[in-house]
Enzyme design. Structure first.
Site, PDB file in Angstrom:
ATOM      1  N   ASP A 123     -20.185  29.684  23.769  1.00 54.70           N
ATOM      2  CA  ASP A 123     -21.391  29.556  23.657  1.00 54.70           C
ATOM      3  C   ASP A 123     -21.749  29.357  22.027  1.00 54.70           C
ATOM      4  OD1 ASP A 123     -24.541  30.166  23.177  1.00 54.70           O
ATOM      5  OD2 ASP A 123     -24.565  31.572  23.905  1.00 54.70           O
ATOM      6  N   ASP A 177     -28.168  25.426  20.335  1.00 54.46           N
ATOM      7  CA  ASP A 177     -27.625  26.401  21.333  1.00 54.46           C
ATOM      8  C   ASP A 177     -27.156  25.818  22.705  1.00 54.46           C
ATOM      9  OD1 ASP A 177     -27.067  28.597  22.592  1.00 54.46           O
ATOM     10  OD2 ASP A 177     -29.367  29.340  23.024  1.00 54.46           O
TER      11      ASP A 177
END
Length: 485
Positions: free
Chosen positions: A307, A100
């Site tokens: 992201d 992430d």
């Protein structure tokens, strides 16, 4: 093909099976993360809310080059979520963690955790970390530098454990305390070669989880945050003088797996744009959007978050409505309806890439990001397609609207995050191929070297360790011996 009783075709088949197992378990080149698609194998019609819920959850020496093996696949119907396997502690134990770029710490489920998941549908055995079971593990205390820099709580006193808490947009959260232990990385040592390297890293030990984090059937052991904060793994490795704060990923949306590395990329070249200074995420300024070559009437510069931990793509309300209207201009006869109350879906039997336009995002320094129909449309039934673009409703603290581009837009592109020079760049690329990384001395007195790092496409099935493999091999030989009597 019928298998004859004399065992010869069976023997060949079993040997081929063994060879496949060996190939799957080979360590990748350089410092590699094996990334796997988190929702791989889930029936197409049952994941829509899971996608949305997941995205809400997480609103003088040679410098090392690291390769992470990526698990999963990037198909939108499988959520395009990727995770890797890391080894923690002494003796080392394997943990599967989601990769992430939108969060700042590594955390894993802790022994005795309240509300943590106990099983997963991903074909992996979930693990819990116990610092007492590791000879190199220890609890981080409040008076240690790491705690004072990253969790400056007023009630944290000397000698007390350094606590952490991460909350998500849907109300779920994880809480626990920081520990420090050795983590093994795959250090690039040559073309398509790696050696093991240890790094002492502070990370979160999750002792309590609420909400969907612990209830997900697609659970992993934690999250590996690659954010810019000093608490992230890459920041800690850089502070120790082991790596440069540069990493890259290439998420293969066609074949699964891909590339995830730490280190400067020399091939392929990418065009970069500046990161927004002092932003909490990897933020850039978007200058405009084109749909089928036609510019949308959108506000000037829009704050955009890049992201990899988010599945879909989220746009401000005005931009979203304008984009959807432009997408549907070519197909005015389509009857669009809501599925699971949030996804706009329709029936379509033609070729998606022929029937819908390409969407292009424009950034500073002539950098563009092209998203094709097969990227932003995903199939949930034979002729039922849904739109991956979402109305974000997100704003900065000063009220400015935000665009968030997740895996839907990032798949099949090499994305390079140069934190040292505060830029991010990308180029369209075959993520099933390889890239070249630069391996250099920190003082610059020795010539640099370049090493090739290959992609990884790891099966969602559990990986067989060497002991189990040897046992399996003996069983196969025993069966063959009896068949050939």
């Amino acid at each position: 093909m019928e298998i004859s009783r004399n065992g010869c075709p069976l023997f060949l088949l079993l040997i081929l099976m063994v060879i496949v197992v060996v190939v799957v378990d080979v360590k990748g080149e350089n410092l590699v993360f094996n990334v796997k698609h988190k929702y791989g194998g889930v029936p197409k019609g049952s994941i829509l809310n899971d996608l949305k819920e997941h995205d809400r959850h997480r609103h003088g020496r040679m410098l090392t080059v690291i390769d992470f093996k990526l698990y999963g696949n990037g198909l939108p119907t499988d959520a395009a979520l990727y995770y890797t396997r890391i080894s923690i502690g002494t003796p080392p134990k394997d943990y599967h963690v989601q990769v992430d770029t939108g969060s700042d710490i590594l955390w894993v489920n802790c022994a005795g955790c309240e509300g943590c998941p106990t099983k997963s549908d991903l074909g992996i055995d979930l693990m819990s970390y116990d610092s007492k079971a590791s000879t190199t593990g220890k609890t981080v205390k409040c008076d240690e530098e790491f705690c004072m820099l990253n969790t400056p709580y007023s009630d944290c006193k000397a000698g007390m454990p350094c606590d952490y808490q991460v909350s998500y947009g849907d109300g779920s959260n994880t809480a626990g305390f920081f520990v420090k232990d050795d983590i093994q990385f795959d250090q690039v040592s040559g073309d398509l070669k790696t050696t093991s390297m240890n790094g002492s890293i502070a990370f979160g030990c999750s002792s309590k989880q609420n909400g969907d984090l612990g209830a997900s059937t697609q659970a992993v052991d934690g999250i590996l945050g690659f954010g810019q904060a000093s608490s992230s793994v890459i920041s800690q490795l850089a502070a120790a003088g082991k790596v440069k704060k540069i990493f890259a990923h290439c998420l293969d949306g066609k074949n699964g797996g891909g590339i995830f590395t730490i280190g400067p990329v020399v091939h392929p070249k990418v065009i970069s744009t500046p990161l927004v200074p002092d932003a909490p995420h990897y933020n850039v300024l978007m200058k405009g959007i084109e749909v089928g070559g036609q510019a949308l009437d959108v506000p000037g510069s829009t704050m955009t978050i890049i992201d990899s931990g988010t599945t879909l793509a989220y746009l401000p309300n005005k931009v979203y409505n304008s984009l959807i209207d432009k997408l549907m201009e070519r197909q005015p006869q389509l009857n669009i309806g809501l599925v699971e109350g949030t996804f706009h879906c329709f029936d379509y039997s033609g070729k998606i890439d022929d029937g819908f336009p390409v969407v292009t995002f424009r950034f500073a320094d002539s950098l563009s990001l092209t998203v094709y129909p097969h990227d932003y449309l995903f199939q949930i039934k034979e002729t039922k397609w849904c739109i991956g673009w979402q109305d974000s409703g997100m704003q900065t603290k000063d009220g400015k609207e935000i665009t968030l581009l997740g895996d839907l837009a990032l798949s099949n592109k090499l994305v390079v995050y140069d934190v040292e020079n505060q830029t991010i760049g990308w180029t369209e690329y075959d993520c099933s191929s390889s890239i070249e990384l630069k391996y250099e001395e920190s003082s610059g007195s020795l010539p640099t070297q370049t090493y090739t790092v290959a992609s990884h496409s790891i099966s969602s099935a559990p990986i067989v360790d060497s002991t189990k493999f040897f046992t399996l091999f003996l069983i196969i030989i025993s069966i063959l011996f009896n068949l050939l009597k």
